[in-house]
Design a protein around this motif. Structure first.
Motif, PDB file in Angstrom:
ATOM      1  N   ARG A   1      -5.387  30.987  -0.502  1.00 23.90           N
ATOM      2  CA  ARG A   1      -4.908  30.830   0.953  1.00 23.90           C
ATOM      3  C   ARG A   1      -4.332  29.726   0.950  1.00 23.90           C
ATOM      4  NH1 ARG A   1      -9.762  30.630   4.261  1.00 23.90           N
ATOM      5  NH2 ARG A   1      -8.208  31.197   6.142  1.00 23.90           N
TER       6      ARG A   1
ATOM      7  N   ASN B   1      -0.389  15.729  -7.122  1.00 20.80           N
ATOM      8  CA  ASN B   1      -1.189  16.481  -6.303  1.00 20.80           C
ATOM      9  C   ASN B   1      -1.386  17.870  -6.387  1.00 20.80           C
ATOM     10  OD1 ASN B   1      -1.960  17.806  -3.542  1.00 20.80           O
ATOM     11  ND2 ASN B   1      -2.668  15.714  -3.363  1.00 20.80           N
TER      12      ASN B   1
ATOM     13  N   LEU C   1       7.243  11.658   2.388  1.00 19.52           N
ATOM     14  CA  LEU C   1       7.527  12.585   1.140  1.00 19.52           C
ATOM     15  C   LEU C   1       7.071  14.014   1.158  1.00 19.52           C
ATOM     16  CD1 LEU C   1       7.916  11.650  -1.981  1.00 19.52           C
ATOM     17  CD2 LEU C   1       5.525  11.917  -2.206  1.00 19.52           C
ATOM     18  N   ALA C   2       6.260  14.280   2.599  1.00 21.27           N
ATOM     19  CA  ALA C   2       6.077  15.534   2.673  1.00 21.27           C
ATOM     20  C   ALA C   2       7.199  16.282   3.452  1.00 21.27           C
ATOM     21  CB  ALA C   2       4.765  15.559   3.612  1.00 21.27           C
TER      22      ALA C   2
ATOM     23  N   ALA D   1       0.408   3.556   3.805  1.00 22.98           N
ATOM     24  CA  ALA D   1       0.211   4.527   2.500  1.00 22.98           C
ATOM     25  C   ALA D   1       0.531   5.913   3.128  1.00 22.98           C
ATOM     26  CB  ALA D   1      -1.296   4.232   1.961  1.00 22.98           C
TER      27      ALA D   1
ATOM     28  N   ALA E   1       0.485   4.190  -2.795  1.00 25.57           N
ATOM     29  CA  ALA E   1       0.174   5.606  -2.804  1.00 25.57           C
ATOM     30  C   ALA E   1       1.196   6.302  -3.614  1.00 25.57           C
ATOM     31  CB  ALA E   1       0.491   5.790  -1.233  1.00 25.57           C
TER      32      ALA E   1
ATOM     33  N   LYS F   1      -3.634  26.847   3.079  1.00 29.09           N
ATOM     34  CA  LYS F   1      -4.351  26.192   3.836  1.00 29.09           C
ATOM     35  C   LYS F   1      -4.259  24.810   3.804  1.00 29.09           C
ATOM     36  CE  LYS F   1      -9.005  26.219   6.039  1.00 29.09           C
ATOM     37  NZ  LYS F   1      -9.342  24.939   6.057  1.00 29.09           N
ATOM     38  N   ALA F   2      -3.766  24.005   4.794  1.00 29.11           N
ATOM     39  CA  ALA F   2      -3.578  22.557   4.574  1.00 29.11           C
ATOM     40  C   ALA F   2      -4.458  21.804   5.512  1.00 29.11           C
ATOM     41  CB  ALA F   2      -2.050  22.161   4.821  1.00 29.11           C
TER      42      ALA F   2
ATOM     43  N   ALA G   1       4.060   6.795   3.848  1.00 27.39           N
ATOM     44  CA  ALA G   1       4.692   6.994   2.626  1.00 27.39           C
ATOM     45  C   ALA G   1       4.389   8.347   2.125  1.00 27.39           C
ATOM     46  CB  ALA G   1       4.324   5.869   1.336  1.00 27.39           C
ATOM     47  N   ILE G   2       3.294   8.738   2.252  1.00 28.44           N
ATOM     48  CA  ILE G   2       3.019  10.100   1.974  1.00 28.44           C
ATOM     49  C   ILE G   2       3.572  11.374   2.705  1.00 28.44           C
ATOM     50  CG2 ILE G   2       1.191  11.747   1.801  1.00 28.44           C
ATOM     51  CD1 ILE G   2       1.387   9.838  -0.813  1.00 28.44           C
TER      52      ILE G   2
ATOM     53  N   SER H   1       0.780  -1.277   0.007  1.00 25.53           N
ATOM     54  CA  SER H   1       0.066  -0.039   0.053  1.00 25.53           C
ATOM     55  C   SER H   1       0.813   1.479  -0.115  1.00 25.53           C
ATOM     56  CB  SER H   1      -1.055  -0.059   1.094  1.00 25.53           C
ATOM     57  OG  SER H   1      -0.529  -0.745   2.288  1.00 25.53           O
ATOM     58  N   ALA H   2       1.989   1.195   0.523  1.00 26.97           N
ATOM     59  CA  ALA H   2       2.944   2.354   0.572  1.00 26.97           C
ATOM     60  C   ALA H   2       3.351   2.557  -0.992  1.00 26.97           C
ATOM     61  CB  ALA H   2       4.100   2.126   1.305  1.00 26.97           C
TER      62      ALA H   2
ATOM     63  N   ILE I   1       6.886  19.602   1.604  1.00 27.69           N
ATOM     64  CA  ILE I   1       5.791  20.767   1.854  1.00 27.69           C
ATOM     65  C   ILE I   1       5.989  21.018   3.498  1.00 27.69           C
ATOM     66  CG2 ILE I   1       4.402  20.427   0.005  1.00 27.69           C
ATOM     67  CD1 ILE I   1       2.636  18.862   2.125  1.00 27.69           C
TER      68      ILE I   1
ATOM     69  N   ASP J   1      -6.798  17.213   1.596  1.00 28.34           N
ATOM     70  CA  ASP J   1      -5.995  17.644   0.564  1.00 28.34           C
ATOM     71  C   ASP J   1      -5.358  16.360  -0.165  1.00 28.34           C
ATOM     72  OD1 ASP J   1      -6.790  20.230   0.797  1.00 28.34           O
ATOM     73  OD2 ASP J   1      -4.877  21.023   1.786  1.00 28.34           O
ATOM     74  N   LEU J   2      -5.126  15.378   0.691  1.00 29.50           N
ATOM     75  CA  LEU J   2      -4.369  14.340   0.150  1.00 29.50           C
ATOM     76  C   LEU J   2      -4.949  13.001   0.309  1.00 29.50           C
ATOM     77  CD1 LEU J   2      -0.865  15.169   2.077  1.00 29.50           C
ATOM     78  CD2 LEU J   2      -1.073  15.094  -0.582  1.00 29.50           C
ATOM     79  N   PRO J   3      -5.567  12.461  -0.847  1.00 30.51           N
ATOM     80  CA  PRO J   3      -6.776  11.223  -0.886  1.00 30.51           C
ATOM     81  C   PRO J   3      -6.302  10.254   0.090  1.00 30.51           C
ATOM     82  CG  PRO J   3      -5.835  11.992  -3.038  1.00 30.51           C
ATOM     83  CD  PRO J   3      -4.988  12.903  -2.213  1.00 30.51           C
ATOM     84  N   THR J   4      -4.849  10.046   0.109  1.00 30.48           N
ATOM     85  CA  THR J   4      -4.220   9.045   0.973  1.00 30.48           C
ATOM     86  C   THR J   4      -4.616   8.973   2.396  1.00 30.48           C
ATOM     87  OG1 THR J   4      -2.429   8.769  -0.546  1.00 30.48           O
ATOM     88  CG2 THR J   4      -2.207   7.724   1.480  1.00 30.48           C
TER      89      THR J   4
ATOM     90  N   TRP K   1       2.939  18.612  -6.103  1.00 27.50           N
ATOM     91  CA  TRP K   1       3.476  17.433  -6.801  1.00 27.50           C
ATOM     92  C   TRP K   1       2.988  17.177  -8.030  1.00 27.50           C
ATOM     93  CZ3 TRP K   1       2.537  14.867  -1.539  1.00 27.50           C
ATOM     94  CH2 TRP K   1       3.500  15.087  -0.512  1.00 27.50           C
TER      95      TRP K   1
END
Lengths: 196, 196
Positions: free
Chosen positions: B72, A149, B144-145, B137, A140, B74-75, B140-141, A136-137, B157, B79-82, A154
């Protein structure tokens, strides 16, 4: 507590019950052997699935037919740490499954084994968690490579690296198949333990 | 096949064996009850872990103290489907665990239950796969962030959204704890089935 060990008695009902029990115990032993054979087959399939995933991902690379002075546009799995993790984990799980096959063969012969089955349940559950995390990682990251995204800025890289993306997407299938197979293996072991 | 059901015989050895067996069966019943209590406690902990993860991730947002005409900054998790997947899966697993608690209480009273334990093993394994997939998942995101990826041109980010990143990193802990707890629950059920 086998029925055949009961002291010989003159009650006809008792001896009848004992006979029925011996027959039943033979039937249940055959069924237990059947479960162990299915266990072995599922393990073989899971080895193929995980090894296939690791190889498909590990051998993927794509070089684009243009380059600048500083950069060659080349993509391979080791560019993304998550995909490296995927290859390593699938190799580990495949190796574990190969090592578990002899134990599975022992279970065909000794279908009443208890502690060795418990050991397999524990390691199967741990390997399920491991292969699921890798699959799953990687999913993603592959999703991100396809879609990008906008909020995080990204960009989708699959527009350039199309065959690379196809290949890494395909190599996920084996891992997901291995997940399903490991869930089945855990349930099979639990059923075999419950039959005893 | 309870020893107490053996026909009354005059052999002292046989009756001694029967007495020992009844005592042994009482001891094993108490041990079975102990396993069921541990099962219940682990389920409560797993509910707290998964619900905590879902709530921590779901309530995270950060608005930066500056904005342009169009944007604006804003997070939030959606915002991230995962991360949305993470919240949904943790809620599902928490709900399943709450629903499994009555069954776990039944196992304290009826410590020899078989088919209901098999059902729990199957669903526990499925939920283990589900929560592991969500946790890794999301990991992993989040990775990456934090780090970004130079090869894919994905920027970290977390330099801007620092408190957002801290919060989403923290909310992963509950999910990983739930993974460990579910592996323990599967092994406990297998041990309980093996003791019968």
């Amino acid at each position: 507590m086998d029925g055949s060990k009961a002291p010989v008695s003159e009650h006809v009902e008792t001896s009848k019950a004992a006979v029925l029990e011996v027959v039943g115990s033979r039937g249940s032993r055959a069924a237990g052997r059947g479960l162990a054979v299915v266990d072995l087959i599922l393990r073989f399939l899971a080895v193929i699935a995980t090894a296939g995933s690791a190889i498909a991902m590990g051998t993927t690379n794509q070089t684009l037919p243009f380059f600048t002075q500083f950069l060659r546009f080349k993509a391979q799995y080791s560019d993304l740490p998550t995909l490296t993790f995927f290859v390593v984990v699938n190799s580990i799980v495949a190796a574990y499954l190969v090592l578990s096959i002899p134990l599975s063969i022992v279970h065909i012969i000794r279908s009443r084994a208890k502690s060795s089955r418990l050991v397999l349940v524990f390691f199967d559950a741990a390997m399920l968690a491991l292969v699921t995390s890798a699959a799953s990682a990687a999913t993603a990251i592959v999703y991100l490579a396809h879609k990008g995204n906008a909020r995080a800025n990204w960009f989708a890289i699959c527009q350039q690296f199309d065959s690379f993306c196809e290949r890494i997407s395909g190599s996920l299938i084996g891992s997901f198949a291995a997940m399903a197979l490991l869930v089945m293996l855990i349930v099979l072991s639990a059923v075999a333990l419950a039959r005893r």
